[in-house]
Design an enzyme around this catalytic site. Structure first.
Site, PDB file in Angstrom:
ATOM      1  N   GLU A 100      37.010  20.097 -31.892  1.00 48.65           N
ATOM      2  CA  GLU A 100      38.275  20.257 -32.597  1.00 48.65           C
ATOM      3  C   GLU A 100      39.269  21.043 -31.748  1.00 48.65           C
ATOM      4  O   GLU A 100      40.449  20.706 -31.680  1.00 48.65           O
ATOM      5  CB  GLU A 100      38.048  20.995 -33.912  1.00 48.65           C
ATOM      6  CG  GLU A 100      37.339  20.202 -34.971  1.00 48.65           C
ATOM      7  CD  GLU A 100      37.240  21.004 -36.243  1.00 48.65           C
ATOM      8  OE1 GLU A 100      37.705  20.510 -37.269  1.00 48.65           O
ATOM      9  OE2 GLU A 100      36.721  22.129 -36.187  1.00 48.65           O
ATOM     10  N   ASP A 119      28.543  16.386 -44.523  1.00 50.05           N
ATOM     11  CA  ASP A 119      27.251  16.087 -45.145  1.00 50.05           C
ATOM     12  C   ASP A 119      27.259  16.674 -46.548  1.00 50.05           C
ATOM     13  O   ASP A 119      28.194  17.368 -46.942  1.00 50.05           O
ATOM     14  CB  ASP A 119      26.098  16.667 -44.325  1.00 50.05           C
ATOM     15  CG  ASP A 119      26.222  18.182 -44.163  1.00 50.05           C
ATOM     16  OD1 ASP A 119      25.802  18.902 -45.099  1.00 50.05           O
ATOM     17  OD2 ASP A 119      26.751  18.653 -43.139  1.00 50.05           O
TER      18      ASP A 119
END
Length: 250
Positions: A12, A216
């Site tokens: 990122e 997740d």
């Protein structure tokens, strides 16, 4: 006016650095801070480090050394709230340390000396962030590409706003996830840094906004190819959200 861009993952951070035409590296406290400009805004980008202590140290140095006026944190998280699924985006309105327990002296989750357990994010900045997230998710096909959407099943991704909880353990078992849901039924997602950043920002009176992409479900059924998800989804979402936030195209 300087905006701090705090990334939880190296991928990122690199995606953000690729946007800066004039970044300069400054080493401080064992960390690399990158100072530059984006859409006319002075920014400092940095990797938070994993866990609450690393994130708190990074944030304190940001505020003290670079005099940042706002902090924006991006990253990934495990979804625990009903309806929060892989590929969704969570914009935090409150942050809490789920593993903090100084009872019986203080109530569970309460931060000693503060008289509270939940730190609020800045309403105005978070509102702007949520709009940027909404625009990004609506245009997911352009941001991620058809292959990523099909691979990760992101055809109906949503933006959620609410409680994000933080702890110094990686929650990846159904028993842990279900325990958090029972204890904190309004929690949307869990990570390892954000509430620590919130506490430091509260100490210094610096506005904070936090966004996390759900990678997740923080349980035994997690099967996402995490490195691929990070590069093909989370980092692309993060950089698109930052671009929209600063470019005023939300």
């Amino acid at each position: 006016m300087t905006l701090a861009l705090v990334s939880a993952m190296p991928e990122e951070l690199q995606a953000v650095l690729d946007l800066l035409p004039d970044e300069q590296r400054i080493s401080l406290g064992g960390r690399s801070y990158w100072q530059g400009h984006l859409h006319g805004q002075t920014v400092v980008a940095v990797l938070s480090g994993i866990g609450k202590v690393a994130a708190a140290t990074t944030t304190a140095l940001l505020i003290q050394r670079f005099r940042v006026s706002r902090v924006l944190m991006t990253g990934v998280a495990g979804g625990i709230g009903p309806g929060v699924k892989v590929g969704d985006v969570v914009v935090a309105s409150e942050l809490l340390q789920h593993d903090l327990d100084a009872s019986p002296i203080f109530p569970r989750h309460e931060v000693p000396g503060y008289g509270l357990s939940r730190f609020k994010t800045d309403a105005a900045l978070s509102g702007q962030l949520a709009r940027a997230c909404g625009a990004t998710v609506r245009e997911a096909a352009a941001t991620l590409g058809a292959e990523a959407i099909e691979t990760f099943g992101l055809q109906s991704s949503r933006v959620h706003r609410g409680l994000l909880v933080t702890g110094d353990r990686f929650v990846s078992r159904t028993t842990e996830s279900e325990a958090l849901q029972r204890e904190l039924p309004d929690a949307l997602a869990v990570d390892m840094e954000s509430a620590a950043v919130a506490q430091v920002c509260a100490d210094f009176g610096v506005p904070l906004a936090v966004v996390r992409t759900i990678s997740d479900r923080a349980d035994d059924a997690a099967h996402v190819d995490f490195p691929r998800f990070l590069t093909q989804v989370a980092s692309r979402y993060s950089v698109a959200i930052v671009e929209r936030l600063l470019g005023g195209s939300a």
